[in-house]
Design a protein around this motif. Structure first.
Motif, short mmCIF file in Angstrom:
data_model
loop_
_atom_site.label_atom_id
_atom_site.label_comp_id
_atom_site.label_asym_id
_atom_site.label_seq_id
_atom_site.Cartn_x
_atom_site.Cartn_y
_atom_site.Cartn_z
N VAL A 188 0.80 -1.36 -0.01
CA VAL A 188 0.02 -0.07 -0.07
C VAL A 188 0.81 1.35 0.09
CG1 VAL A 188 -1.85 1.48 1.18
CG2 VAL A 188 -1.73 -1.17 1.42
N ILE A 189 0.65 2.29 -0.84
CA ILE A 189 0.96 3.54 -1.00
C ILE A 189 0.19 4.34 0.25
CG2 ILE A 189 1.76 5.58 -2.14
CD1 ILE A 189 2.11 3.81 -4.45
N GLN B 242 -3.74 4.02 -8.41
CA GLN B 242 -4.20 4.88 -7.31
C GLN B 242 -5.83 4.63 -7.08
OE1 GLN B 242 -4.18 9.31 -7.82
NE2 GLN B 242 -2.21 9.08 -7.07
N CYS B 243 -5.81 3.36 -6.30
CA CYS B 243 -6.93 2.59 -6.17
C CYS B 243 -8.04 3.34 -5.12
CB CYS B 243 -7.16 1.39 -6.13
SG CYS B 243 -6.12 0.55 -4.62
N GLY B 244 -7.33 4.11 -4.22
CA GLY B 244 -7.88 4.64 -2.94
C GLY B 244 -8.26 3.67 -1.93
N LYS B 245 -8.77 4.44 -0.77
CA LYS B 245 -8.93 3.88 0.46
C LYS B 245 -10.30 4.28 1.00
CE LYS B 245 -5.91 3.99 3.67
NZ LYS B 245 -4.75 3.63 4.74
N LEU B 246 -10.90 3.20 1.53
CA LEU B 246 -12.22 3.52 2.43
C LEU B 246 -11.79 3.14 3.91
CD1 LEU B 246 -15.35 2.79 0.26
CD2 LEU B 246 -13.93 5.20 0.61
N GLY C 294 -2.78 4.19 -2.63
CA GLY C 294 -2.53 3.55 -4.06
C GLY C 294 -1.85 2.23 -3.70
N ILE C 295 -1.50 1.24 -4.54
CA ILE C 295 -0.79 0.20 -4.20
C ILE C 295 0.32 0.21 -5.27
CG2 ILE C 295 -2.58 -1.25 -3.42
CD1 ILE C 295 -3.13 -2.32 -6.24
N VAL C 296 1.22 -0.57 -5.06
CA VAL C 296 2.48 -0.97 -5.88
C VAL C 296 3.33 -2.00 -5.38
CG1 VAL C 296 4.21 0.58 -4.66
CG2 VAL C 296 4.32 0.37 -6.99
N ASN C 297 4.14 -2.69 -6.15
CA ASN C 297 5.10 -3.65 -5.66
C ASN C 297 6.31 -3.07 -5.20
OD1 ASN C 297 7.01 -5.81 -5.67
ND2 ASN C 297 5.86 -6.93 -7.30
N GLY D 211 -10.97 -1.34 -4.05
CA GLY D 211 -9.73 -0.39 -3.51
C GLY D 211 -9.72 -1.09 -2.01
N ASN D 212 -8.84 -0.43 -1.35
CA ASN D 212 -8.41 -0.70 0.02
C ASN D 212 -9.52 -0.35 0.84
OD1 ASN D 212 -5.50 -1.27 0.02
ND2 ASN D 212 -5.52 0.47 -1.20
#
Length: 417
Positions: free
Chosen positions: A50-51, A87-91, A145-148, A252-253
């Protein structure tokens, strides 16, 4: 085998720091020393990816400042290097009425930390973003967001080597001492300002040391003659994964509202770059510092943890929470029950046991989790030549480029590079 600065630890923080140092001081010789055969093998290669945007952290803390800066730098770096991210966001979702005041307080904290795009949304907006999620209110963080991160760390390593840096793998630091070296000016040999790192059959010389050793940061500090505090206590986090045919339920998250009475964030839903969805993690004491499996055990690591008074103070203050975490670690249905508060459609048949990670949690002698980043050194011939990165837990991966800038500033100040 002689360097101006050696960085111990080839995780994402060590590699980012080495990269920043060689870019600032191209005329100096830098090395990264890593005990494993591959880079980013431990925390950097076992995290959720997670970013983070910087919502949770105390305003004014290094965590808050460096996370917000680091997230922006991470996105910028990935764009420059062509590293994929989403950049999938988070709730952060409140499912009980008594969570709503805490959620609103979290929103205010995020605003104080200058987190971009935050807003509070209601039940209908939650379902518009996450059709299978149920909640009364949520804090929407669109810039999460998310990344490896293992891929990011590898890219840092390539930058470092291209700038002239040296990476030595399979090189475990087991000793530090002042060196004596013969020279043309002295037949008897003279003491020089180079503490060597020693391994079995290997030795290198360097003028200064930066340690970014994660799970072994306290032990390296002791080796160097610096303070053993704060101590590292390893906590294993076990993830579940959604079966591939059920991943459509999460976009998303999705995170719970953190309970300030407990030390960890709670179970959450995390999409991954490979399309999978991780659920968790729990948090249980690991019986080995690099113990990723349930029955991994090291007598030395176990005794080190259970003989530390700070751990017992933490355990006694959080006994019910700790027992609940252990129960959920053993029984799949108990974890799924927690997840059903957010996505009721998730069942035991929809999940599989997934990977695990081990968090290097710094703990003081009073049993308090050391919340912020800790950077320190020591005194004497060796201690004065060392900068220890003592505590860099989550969000260290997000913050790695910002942490690297701070470390490079501190190295220049302390060592007068």
């Amino acid at each position: 085998s002689t360097f101006d600065v050696a960085v111990v630890g080839a995780g994402i923080v060590g590699l980012a720091s080495a990269r920043e140092l060689v870019r600032r001081h191209p005329s100096l010789a830098f090395a990264v020393l890593e005990k494993e055969k591959e880079l980013a093998h431990h925390q950097s290669g076992h995290n959720s990816g997670v970013i983070h945007s910087g919502i949770y952290y105390k305003p004014g803390s290094l965590k808050a400042k460096l996370c917000v800066q680091g997230a922006a730098l991470c996105y910028e770096y990935c764009d420059q290097k062509g590293i994929p991210y989403q950049q999938c966001g988070k709730l952060i979702v409140a499912v009980e009425q008594d969570e709503i005041p805490r959620l609103k307080a979290l929103y205010e904290r995020g605003l104080q930390n200058n987190v971009r795009g935050l807003k509070l949304i209601g039940a209908k907006e939650i379902q518009a973003k996450e059709p299978f999620c149920r909640g009364l209110m949520a804090l929407d963080s669109p810039y999460t967001g998310i990344v490896n991160y293992k891929q990011v760390a590898q890219s840092y390593a390539e930058d470092f080597q291209e700038a002239g840096g040296t990476i030595l793998t399979d090189f475990e630091v087991t000793n530090m001492e002042m060196a004596k070296e013969s020279s043309s000016e002295s037949e008897d040999g003279k003491a020089i300002s180079c503490p060597p790192f020693t391994t079995v059959g290997e030795e290198i010389y360097c003028r200064h040391i930066v340690t970014c050793a994660g799970l072994y940061s306290d032990r390296l500090s002791e080796i160097s003659g610096c303070s053993p505090e704060p101590r590292i206590v390893p906590f294993r986090g076990d993830y579940l994964v959604l079966k591939p045919e059920k991943c459509y339920m999460v976009k998303g998250n999705i995170y719970p509202v953190p309970n300030p009475r407990f030390p960890f964030l709670g179970l959450h839903f995390t999409p991954r770059m490979d399309g999978s969805v991780w659920l968790g993690p729990n948090a249980v004491l690991a019986f080995k510092r690099e113990g990723y499996r349930l029955f991994d055990f090291s007598a030395g690591d176990f005794l080190d943890a259970v003989t530390y008074s700070g751990l017992w103070k933490l355990v006694l203050r959080n006994l019910s929470y700790g027992l609940s975490e252990m129960y959920r670690a053993c029984f799949l249905s108990a974890q799924v029950k927690q997840l059903q508060k957010f996505i009721p459609e998730v069942t035991v048949n929809d999940v599989l046991r997934g990977p695990s990670g081990v968090r290097a949690q710094a703990l003081d002698s009073d049993g308090n989790l050391v919340d912020d980043f800790v950077f320190d050194g020591g005194s004497g011939d060796i201690g004065s030549r060392i900068l220890h990165v003592r505590n860099a837990p989550s969000p260290a991966a997000t913050s790695s480029l910002a942490i690297a800038k701070m470390i490079a500033d501190e190295v220049k100040r302390r060592f007068e590079l």
